[in-house]
Design an enzyme around this catalytic site. Structure first.
Site, PDB file in Angstrom:
ATOM      1  N   LYS A 120      11.182 -23.010  64.288  1.00 29.13           N
ATOM      2  CA  LYS A 120      11.328 -21.741  63.574  1.00 29.13           C
ATOM      3  C   LYS A 120      11.740 -21.933  62.125  1.00 29.13           C
ATOM      4  O   LYS A 120      11.426 -21.119  61.274  1.00 29.13           O
ATOM      5  CB  LYS A 120      12.355 -20.837  64.283  1.00 29.13           C
ATOM      6  CG  LYS A 120      11.825 -20.193  65.547  1.00 29.13           C
ATOM      7  CD  LYS A 120      12.701 -19.015  65.946  1.00 29.13           C
ATOM      8  CE  LYS A 120      12.186 -18.352  67.206  1.00 29.13           C
ATOM      9  NZ  LYS A 120      13.083 -17.283  67.672  1.00 29.13           N
ATOM     10  N   LYS A 202      -0.965 -18.990  73.561  1.00 28.20           N
ATOM     11  CA  LYS A 202      -0.404 -18.029  74.515  1.00 28.20           C
ATOM     12  C   LYS A 202      -0.421 -16.614  73.934  1.00 28.20           C
ATOM     13  O   LYS A 202      -0.424 -16.422  72.714  1.00 28.20           O
ATOM     14  CB  LYS A 202       0.998 -18.458  74.978  1.00 28.20           C
ATOM     15  CG  LYS A 202       2.146 -18.066  74.107  1.00 28.20           C
ATOM     16  CD  LYS A 202       3.478 -18.261  74.867  1.00 28.20           C
ATOM     17  CE  LYS A 202       4.570 -17.462  74.173  1.00 28.20           C
ATOM     18  NZ  LYS A 202       5.853 -17.447  74.829  1.00 28.20           N
ATOM     19  N   LYS A 205       3.584 -11.712  70.913  1.00 29.17           N
ATOM     20  CA  LYS A 205       3.761 -10.512  70.100  1.00 29.17           C
ATOM     21  C   LYS A 205       3.781 -10.832  68.619  1.00 29.17           C
ATOM     22  O   LYS A 205       3.611  -9.958  67.791  1.00 29.17           O
ATOM     23  CB  LYS A 205       5.041  -9.805  70.502  1.00 29.17           C
ATOM     24  CG  LYS A 205       6.280 -10.649  70.364  1.00 29.17           C
ATOM     25  CD  LYS A 205       7.397 -10.068  71.190  1.00 29.17           C
ATOM     26  CE  LYS A 205       8.492 -11.106  71.367  1.00 29.17           C
ATOM     27  NZ  LYS A 205       9.297 -10.863  72.529  1.00 29.17           N
TER      28      LYS A 205
END
Ligand code: AMP
Ligand code: TRP
Length: 336
Positions: A120, A202, A205
């Site tokens: 991240k 995958k 969102k």
């Protein structure tokens, strides 16, 4: 989805989900429905991890809406607030207090090794928040406060669970038995749904295109459109074959929405072709989602009642968390 236990007593299980606006069918089949299974036989604590959601920049109004949306989704699939403790992390200050105490025994080295932090923060590690760095320690506190034995998580969270175990053992060996050492519960034949537009990734969102996922709020028209444009391959026959990623994903969704084995569905459509499969999949998925969507809308239409349910659950969770925190504070010598 099957979790099996040999233990005859209800086991304390804790799950957490970060509130984000878009809940998609990956979350539904990968987290919400399995939670429903867990509710049957366990003492289930289900946390809306809102303090985790603020570790990256966010908008206040959107977060507020997301907290309610996640709660509504859980209740709509059948989480029963009289059986399961559905609660909001930020209402219980014991989480951040225990996180602080655990931060004093966690090593910089082990926190730096967390791959999710590395992913991240990318190459700008000096410019991400300290909160993002400390997030796995808050997660450890979430779990250890409740003596949770089992923690259902996706693969990406396994390393965080290992840190929680290490911190529990470290604290126990310095101060005597205090925390239950939690085990990760990785859903075995878990539904890892893939993106509709890039089936090698995958369903997520955070994907750039809303065409790549089916949101729990999508209406039938939109669902038909998204399934129709889902990426598959040019082979004629319908087969359930993992190497045909796009088709495999559609058959998996078909199977989840109907409870029928995917290979049986493939056999039924083997010569009917992709268009018919996609049309029928849209129909079964819409019928599957309709009652959930209707309940979610109803729950979101009465925010006061929804808030009352969340506040009630949080009050019960607080009792458990406060008692554990008190024990910890005694052991470290801060209670006079
Ligand atoms: P996230 O949306 O990544 O915060 O994940 C919330 C929960 O939904 C976790 O338990 C994930 O394992 C599950 N989940 C997220 N994306 C998927 C997916 N594409 N397929 C199955 N489960 C998913
Ligand atoms: N970090 C988890 C995720 O992103 C969410 C979470 C926060 C959690 N606290 C938790 C999950 C405690 C299990 C237990 O999916």
């Amino acid at each position: 989805m099957s979790y099996s236990y040999s233990d005859p007593f209800p086991m304390r299980v804790l799950t957490g989900i970060q509130p984000t606006n878009v809940l998609h069918i990956g979350n539904l089949f990968g987290a919400l429905i399995p939670a429903l299974e867990l509710q049957k036989e366990n003492d289930l604590y289900m946390m809306i991890a809102d303090y985790h959601a603020i570790t990256v920049p966010h908008e206040a109004h959107a977060l507020n809406e997301s907290i309610l949306t996640v709660a509504a989704a859980y209740l709509a699939v059948g989480i029963d607030p009289t059986k399961t403790v559905l609660f909001q992390q930020s209402q219980i200050s014991a989480h951040t207090e225990l996180a602080w105490i655990l931060e004093t025994i966690a090593y910089m080295g082990e926190a730096k090794r967390m791959t999710q932090f590395k992913d991240k923060s990318g190459d700008k590690q000096d410019n991400v928040s300290v909160g993002l760095f400390a997030y796995p320690i808050l997660m450890a506190a979430d779990i250890l406060l409740y003596d949770a034995k089992n923690v259902p998580v996706g693969h990406d969270q396994k390393q965080h669970l290992e840190l929680a175990r290490d911190l529990a053992q470290r604290f126990n060996s310095s101060h005597g038995q205090t925390f239950v050492v939690p085990d990760p519960l990785i859903c075995k034949h878990g539904a890892r749904l893939k993106s509709l537009t890039e089936p090698d990734k995958k369903m997520s969102k955070s994907a750039a295109s809303a065409k790549s996922y089916i949101s729990l709020m999508d209406d039938p028209d939109l669902i038909h459109k998204k399934i129709r444009s889902a990426v598959t391959d040019s082979q004629q026959l319908i087969t359930f074959d993992e190497s045909r990623e796009g088709l495999y994903n559609l058959l998996t969704i078909f199977s989840l929405a109907t409870g029928r084995p995917a290979d049986e569905i493939a056999n039924e459509y083997i010569e009917k072709g992709m268009k018919e499969l996609k049309d029928n999949l849209s129909e079964v998925l819409c019928s599957y989602l309709l009652p959930i969507q209707t309940k979610m809308k109803k729950l979101l239409g009465d925010k006061q009642e929804l808030t009352r349910i969340i506040n009630n659950g949080s009050a019960s969770a607080k009792k458990v968390a406060d008692a554990k925190l008190k024990e910890v504070k005694k052991k470290i010598g801060v209670i006079l």
